[in-house]
Design an enzyme around this catalytic site. Sequence first.
Site, PDB file in Angstrom:
ATOM      1  N   ILE A  12       0.821  -1.213   0.000  1.00 17.24           N
ATOM      2  CA  ILE A  12       0.000   0.000   0.000  1.00 17.24           C
ATOM      3  C   ILE A  12       0.851   1.258   0.000  1.00 17.24           C
ATOM      4  CG2 ILE A  12      -0.329   0.273   2.524  1.00 17.24           C
ATOM      5  CD1 ILE A  12      -3.413   0.721   1.620  1.00 17.24           C
ATOM      6  N   SER A  43       2.661  -7.414   3.785  1.00 17.21           N
ATOM      7  CA  SER A  43       1.709  -7.211   4.890  1.00 17.21           C
ATOM      8  C   SER A  43       0.359  -6.700   4.395  1.00 17.21           C
ATOM      9  CB  SER A  43       2.259  -6.203   5.907  1.00 17.21           C
ATOM     10  OG  SER A  43       3.554  -6.557   6.306  1.00 17.21           O
ATOM     11  N   HIS A 224       2.298 -11.220  14.289  1.00 18.51           N
ATOM     12  CA  HIS A 224       1.170 -10.792  15.129  1.00 18.51           C
ATOM     13  C   HIS A 224      -0.024 -11.634  14.723  1.00 18.51           C
ATOM     14  CE1 HIS A 224      -2.342  -8.266  15.917  1.00 18.51           C
ATOM     15  NE2 HIS A 224      -2.408  -7.900  14.662  1.00 18.51           N
ATOM     16  N   TYR A 260      -8.245  -6.507  19.213  1.00 16.72           N
ATOM     17  CA  TYR A 260      -9.115  -5.714  18.362  1.00 16.72           C
ATOM     18  C   TYR A 260      -9.980  -6.638  17.519  1.00 16.72           C
ATOM     19  CZ  TYR A 260      -5.676  -6.486  14.580  1.00 16.72           C
ATOM     20  OH  TYR A 260      -4.840  -7.055  13.664  1.00 16.72           O
ATOM     21  N   ASP A 545      16.847  25.179  16.791  1.00 17.78           N
ATOM     22  CA  ASP A 545      17.478  26.378  17.346  1.00 17.78           C
ATOM     23  C   ASP A 545      18.788  25.968  17.994  1.00 17.78           C
ATOM     24  OD1 ASP A 545      16.310  25.103  19.562  1.00 17.78           O
ATOM     25  OD2 ASP A 545      15.825  26.994  20.557  1.00 17.78           O
ATOM     26  N   GLU A 645      27.939  27.200  31.119  1.00 13.35           N
ATOM     27  CA  GLU A 645      28.078  25.809  30.709  1.00 13.35           C
ATOM     28  C   GLU A 645      29.578  25.564  30.624  1.00 13.35           C
ATOM     29  OE1 GLU A 645      26.053  25.526  26.968  1.00 13.35           O
ATOM     30  OE2 GLU A 645      24.063  25.457  27.892  1.00 13.35           O
ATOM     31  N   LEU A 646      30.055  24.572  31.358  1.00 17.40           N
ATOM     32  CA  LEU A 646      31.488  24.261  31.345  1.00 17.40           C
ATOM     33  C   LEU A 646      31.680  22.936  30.607  1.00 17.40           C
ATOM     34  CD1 LEU A 646      32.364  25.128  35.068  1.00 17.40           C
ATOM     35  CD2 LEU A 646      32.601  26.602  33.042  1.00 17.40           C
TER      36      LEU A 646
HETATM   37  P1  FAD Z   1       4.008  -4.460   2.264  1.00 18.74           P
HETATM   38  O1  FAD Z   1       2.578  -4.568   2.020  1.00 18.74           O
HETATM   39  O2  FAD Z   1       4.676  -5.599   2.929  1.00 18.74           O
HETATM   40  O3  FAD Z   1       4.675  -4.163   0.901  1.00 18.74           O
HETATM   41  C1  FAD Z   1       6.083  -4.205   0.714  1.00 18.74           C
HETATM   42  C2  FAD Z   1       6.323  -4.800  -0.643  1.00 18.74           C
HETATM   43  O4  FAD Z   1       7.696  -4.715  -0.959  1.00 18.74           O
HETATM   44  C3  FAD Z   1       5.952  -6.257  -0.682  1.00 18.74           C
HETATM   45  O5  FAD Z   1       4.992  -6.431  -1.680  1.00 18.74           O
HETATM   46  C4  FAD Z   1       7.256  -6.964  -0.989  1.00 18.74           C
HETATM   47  O6  FAD Z   1       7.077  -8.097  -1.790  1.00 18.74           O
HETATM   48  C5  FAD Z   1       8.031  -5.869  -1.694  1.00 18.74           C
HETATM   49  N1  FAD Z   1       9.473  -6.060  -1.609  1.00 18.74           N
HETATM   50  C6  FAD Z   1      10.214  -6.291  -0.508  1.00 18.74           C
HETATM   51  N2  FAD Z   1      11.512  -6.437  -0.826  1.00 18.74           N
HETATM   52  C7  FAD Z   1      11.600  -6.266  -2.158  1.00 18.74           C
HETATM   53  C8  FAD Z   1      12.686  -6.310  -3.069  1.00 18.74           C
HETATM   54  N3  FAD Z   1      13.934  -6.547  -2.669  1.00 18.74           N
HETATM   55  N4  FAD Z   1      12.419  -6.104  -4.381  1.00 18.74           N
HETATM   56  C9  FAD Z   1      11.151  -5.854  -4.808  1.00 18.74           C
HETATM   57  N5  FAD Z   1      10.087  -5.839  -3.984  1.00 18.74           N
HETATM   58  C10 FAD Z   1      10.310  -6.036  -2.670  1.00 18.74           C
HETATM   59  N6  FAD Z   1      -2.275  -1.814   9.725  1.00 18.74           N
HETATM   60  C11 FAD Z   1      -3.326  -1.004   9.955  1.00 18.74           C
HETATM   61  O7  FAD Z   1      -3.249   0.189   9.733  1.00 18.74           O
HETATM   62  N7  FAD Z   1      -4.498  -1.498  10.456  1.00 18.74           N
HETATM   63  C12 FAD Z   1      -4.630  -2.805  10.737  1.00 18.74           C
HETATM   64  O8  FAD Z   1      -5.679  -3.231  11.187  1.00 18.74           O
HETATM   65  C13 FAD Z   1      -3.546  -3.658  10.534  1.00 18.74           C
HETATM   66  N8  FAD Z   1      -3.643  -4.969  10.879  1.00 18.74           N
HETATM   67  C14 FAD Z   1      -2.623  -5.803  10.590  1.00 18.74           C
HETATM   68  C15 FAD Z   1      -2.791  -7.136  10.876  1.00 18.74           C
HETATM   69  C16 FAD Z   1      -1.811  -8.040  10.544  1.00 18.74           C
HETATM   70  C17 FAD Z   1      -2.011  -9.468  10.856  1.00 18.74           C
HETATM   71  C18 FAD Z   1      -0.608  -7.571   9.951  1.00 18.74           C
HETATM   72  C19 FAD Z   1       0.462  -8.514   9.563  1.00 18.74           C
HETATM   73  C20 FAD Z   1      -0.435  -6.230   9.705  1.00 18.74           C
HETATM   74  C21 FAD Z   1      -1.429  -5.333  10.021  1.00 18.74           C
HETATM   75  N9  FAD Z   1      -1.299  -3.965   9.787  1.00 18.74           N
HETATM   76  C22 FAD Z   1      -2.354  -3.131  10.001  1.00 18.74           C
HETATM   77  C23 FAD Z   1      -0.032  -3.394   9.315  1.00 18.74           C
HETATM   78  C24 FAD Z   1      -0.053  -3.207   7.800  1.00 18.74           C
HETATM   79  O9  FAD Z   1      -0.429  -4.367   7.202  1.00 18.74           O
HETATM   80  C25 FAD Z   1       1.309  -2.820   7.296  1.00 18.74           C
HETATM   81  O10 FAD Z   1       1.870  -1.845   8.119  1.00 18.74           O
HETATM   82  C26 FAD Z   1       1.242  -2.287   5.873  1.00 18.74           C
HETATM   83  O11 FAD Z   1       0.551  -3.182   5.053  1.00 18.74           O
HETATM   84  C27 FAD Z   1       2.626  -2.072   5.305  1.00 18.74           C
HETATM   85  O12 FAD Z   1       2.523  -1.700   3.959  1.00 18.74           O
HETATM   86  P2  FAD Z   1       3.846  -1.668   3.059  1.00 18.74           P
HETATM   87  O13 FAD Z   1       3.438  -1.262   1.700  1.00 18.74           O
HETATM   88  O14 FAD Z   1       4.873  -0.889   3.745  1.00 18.74           O
HETATM   89  O15 FAD Z   1       4.378  -3.171   3.120  1.00 18.74           O
HETATM   90  N1  THG Z   2      22.811  25.370  25.497  1.00 23.79           N
HETATM   91  C1  THG Z   2      23.580  25.321  24.404  1.00 23.79           C
HETATM   92  N2  THG Z   2      23.084  25.021  23.204  1.00 23.79           N
HETATM   93  C2  THG Z   2      21.762  24.753  23.053  1.00 23.79           C
HETATM   94  C3  THG Z   2      20.905  24.810  24.155  1.00 23.79           C
HETATM   95  C4  THG Z   2      21.470  25.120  25.420  1.00 23.79           C
HETATM   96  N3  THG Z   2      21.274  24.410  21.848  1.00 23.79           N
HETATM   97  C5  THG Z   2      19.962  23.859  21.741  1.00 23.79           C
HETATM   98  C6  THG Z   2      18.997  24.564  22.652  1.00 23.79           C
HETATM   99  N4  THG Z   2      19.558  24.592  24.006  1.00 23.79           N
HETATM  100  C7  THG Z   2      18.821  25.973  22.164  1.00 23.79           C
HETATM  101  N5  THG Z   2      17.842  26.686  22.915  1.00 23.79           N
HETATM  102  C8  THG Z   2      18.093  27.846  23.587  1.00 23.79           C
HETATM  103  C9  THG Z   2      17.016  28.654  23.909  1.00 23.79           C
HETATM  104  C10 THG Z   2      17.218  29.874  24.522  1.00 23.79           C
HETATM  105  C11 THG Z   2      18.491  30.294  24.833  1.00 23.79           C
HETATM  106  C12 THG Z   2      19.567  29.456  24.574  1.00 23.79           C
HETATM  107  C13 THG Z   2      19.365  28.233  23.931  1.00 23.79           C
HETATM  108  C14 THG Z   2      18.740  31.624  25.438  1.00 23.79           C
HETATM  109  N6  THG Z   2      17.989  32.643  24.992  1.00 23.79           N
HETATM  110  C15 THG Z   2      18.129  33.989  25.494  1.00 23.79           C
HETATM  111  C16 THG Z   2      16.813  34.732  25.335  1.00 23.79           C
HETATM  112  O1  THG Z   2      15.984  34.315  24.545  1.00 23.79           O
HETATM  113  O2  THG Z   2      16.657  35.726  26.004  1.00 23.79           O
HETATM  114  C17 THG Z   2      19.219  34.779  24.797  1.00 23.79           C
HETATM  115  C18 THG Z   2      18.984  34.975  23.331  1.00 23.79           C
HETATM  116  C19 THG Z   2      19.918  35.981  22.722  1.00 23.79           C
HETATM  117  O3  THG Z   2      20.574  36.727  23.439  1.00 23.79           O
HETATM  118  O4  THG Z   2      19.957  35.983  21.471  1.00 23.79           O
HETATM  119  O5  THG Z   2      19.587  31.775  26.274  1.00 23.79           O
HETATM  120  O6  THG Z   2      20.788  25.148  26.458  1.00 23.79           O
HETATM  121  N7  THG Z   2      24.894  25.551  24.518  1.00 23.79           N
END
Ligand code: FAD
Ligand code: THG
Length: 819
Positions: A12, A43, A224, A260, A545, A645-646
């Site tokens: 799918i 699947s 499953h 289910y 950020d 921060e050290l």
């Molecule tokens: P697939 O349908 O497995 O498709 C992958 C395809 O890739 C396959 O056709 C395979 O042959 C192909 N392929 C793989 N390798 C290669 C290769 N090397 N070359 C070429 N082709 C390749 N999900 C829900 O949302 N609701 C549900 O109720 C639900 N119930 C489920 C119940 C069961 C019993 C199971 C097993 C699953 C259930 N799921 C459900 C999960 C759902 O079925 C899957 O998550 C979904 O079908 C995955 O889709 P897909 O296309 O990624 O994988």
């Molecule tokens: N320390 C360090 N790096 C970081 C974070 C951290 N990176 C990811 C994340 N945290 C970044 N987030 C923030 C958010 C706010 C501030 C710093 C990092 C901050 N803000 C002041 C203010 O908004 O007033 C100053 C801004 C400015 O002067 O421009 O201090 O924790 N190393």
Amino acid sequence: MTPRIVLIGAGIVGCALADELSARGWSEITVLEQGPLFATGGSTSHAPGLVFQTNPSRTMIGFAAYTVEKYNALTLAGRWAFRQVGGLEVATTPARVEELKRKLGYAASWGVQAELLDPDQCAQLHPLLDRDQVLAGYHTPHDGLAKPLRAAEAQARAAIARGVRFLPWQRVVALETGGGGRVAGVRTEQEVYPADIVVSCAGYWGARIARMAGTSLPLTPMAHQYAMTTPLAALAADRFSTAASEAGLPILRHQDRDLYFREHRDRLGIGSYAHRPMPLETGNLADPTPADTGMPSQLAFTADDFAPAWADAAALLPALGSAKVEEGFNGIFSFTPDGFPLLGESAQVPGCWFAEAVWITHSAGVARAVAEWIRTGTPDVDVHECDLNRFEAVQLAPTYHRTRSCRNFIEVYDIIHPLQPSEQNRPARVSPFYARQSELGAVFLEAGGWERPQWFEANAALDTSAVPARGDWASRYWSPIAGAEAQAARERVALFDMTPLARLEVQGSGALAFLQRMTTNQLDKPIGAVTYTLLLDEAAGVRSDLTVARIGPELFQIGTNGPLDLDWFRRHLPADDGSVQIRDITAGTCCIGVWGPHARDLVQPLTDTDFSHAAFGYFKARQAYVGDVPVTALRVSYVGELGWELYTSADLGLRLWDALWHAGQPFGVTAAGRSAFSSLRLEKGYRLWGTDMTAEHTPDEAGLGFAVKADKGEFLGREALLRRHEAGPPALRLVPLLLDRVEDVVMGREPVFHDGKPVGYVTSAGFGYSIGRSIAYAWLPSSIAEPGSSVEIEYFGERLRAVTAAEPLFDAAMTKIRR
Ligand code: FAD
Ligand code: THG
């Protein structure tokens, strides 16, 4: 020129993606399938197709909502692909009743229609239920049943009509690469198919394709159980369904027993997650063969594993009475360590994409996002939870992700607290202070594989009398001690382990130009400057950020938000002329945040470097010795207090901790954990990327416009940002709410109501111990974002009164930090 695209797999996901890509005008698309079309043996071929949209993740709900909308409008040869029979989840325990109320919150936050029902209403909606077993129900009228093969084929037909080729019996056995390691095509057992873009939609075989690309995918195929009953009298004689409709009753979940149910005319289908995990080795997966008409994804039914499930099913649905399992199978599909899909472009092989571990429920939504992502470089929804490059190295180890995936199977229907850590594979990453933290009674949670203290039991003697008690859920993974730790940072001085904060070193003659092009703020500053800046994507969404410290003319240290930032930088590196090198230094280094009014009193005696405000100002970096430990000191504070921060190398971390701990004794130094940290940063209004804002938001919406210097020259996202500015002021804003009652602490993701209507949702929340108020940040329409608007937060079915407030909530004059 339209790119040549090869999709691997016609389940799918492959079919939906072929449709979405070709609908965007691309037609040179070939779908290679190792089995027959369209019951390929994967699947999708036997999934019962239940679609429950509700999910704690806004992104996943969006994927599901689009899938419902799309499949509802699809038919194949006049037959339905989706039936909106509605969904019903029943609660048989008080804890589950509470959980259903929490789900009602997600539904209101993100636009799923849902209501709570009493037992009579449940029995009315689903007459097979034993009313007396049921305490409450969660009804979602827009959920329903997908017919997976029909939905797949209908989308494939639409794609074929636009020129897409679907080729059966083409097993991909290798990827072809060309210049720069970019993908150049795929090789099947028969042929080579040249391609500019390859997307693996290989379902649970996905890890195999990843290996061909030299990548690891943390995907575990698991079996499953699904069983079909013998005919039931209660479903006989077209009571609820016709031959054409197949089902009329809502799809049903009994999550207290991991079960289910759906109708198949007069039979009931029962799916169970109650059995032991049954992982499979990627190396041992069977493939479809023309000689064998069986389904490689269907393993033999193991009746013993199903026996308890049957008993539980019969207890809920007495109509099962004397019925039996008529047929059953153990069906294989994909599990991941965190339950999210694996989407995006390989970091190793540019042009090679993956869309794996996707349920039927999310299939069309995922396909749409991936198609946009491939076409524009930016998906139009926030996909950071699903990005396949989100993992840390240890999380990719097969033993690690297999254990986690098995855990995830067991917990798939469990009631999980947002802070609940996994118990497996721990401890994985520990900072050099781990031994000291353990001695101090640290209560560890986990983040990015790191053990991270939430609070320290050794601080139990601190005064917690001013910390209000809170409700059941908000008090889990929490202690009033956290409040005392927060106050210690505000009133004295505290040590925070900042080691898990992911950091990079960017170096080289092109480093400054590269970082100027990648981020929004002005980085062309003297050595020793630290700058808060943003990464934008092409559409001006906030990708991250950062803090950027200029350590040398050609050397920068960057504080990031995790693996996706490194990935983003690497993708945008200039042609490999060696002018920019980028290195993740997180694991080899460590960091202590020393913050509080006494931070300078603590640190200055340990160093010859002048740590005075005049010599070492706010947002500056210096190299120094603290004790005999060489450190890079950044005068920044995410908690909003004086301090540094050290950073030092991991080997010297313990020595640094001990030096600070010893020197801090006269000042009452306190080890403080993440719980205190989160509270302090909320009071200051510092955003947490991924929770408060994502790539779906612009800097202005997120209140981060101050970190953009649009006139500094070109940078990624600048043009889109200027365009969005021209379009007018933001429609949404991230603003703080103060709750009326101090005991009302919420957790995040709750809906916000205004005039009785849902208008937004909470991002992060907590208690502000310094301001003595419960805080929740929320996305709200600009019209009510101004301070003083009355709103209500719905929390487990209760409406809590709150008011929008002005930021920051604490120390607006910055007198605590700048002195
Ligand atoms: P697939 O349908 O497995 O498709 C992958 C395809 O890739 C396959 O056709 C395979 O042959 C192909 N392929 C793989 N390798 C290669 C290769 N090397 N070359 C070429 N082709 C390749 N999900 C829900 O949302 N609701 C549900 O109720 C639900 N119930 C489920 C119940 C069961 C019993 C199971 C097993 C699953 C259930 N799921 C459900 C999960 C759902 O079925 C899957 O998550 C979904 O079908 C995955 O889709 P897909 O296309 O990624 O994988
Ligand atoms: N320390 C360090 N790096 C970081 C974070 C951290 N990176 C990811 C994340 N945290 C970044 N987030 C923030 C958010 C706010 C501030 C710093 C990092 C901050 N803000 C002041 C203010 O908004 O007033 C100053 C801004 C400015 O002067 O421009 O201090 O924790 N190393």
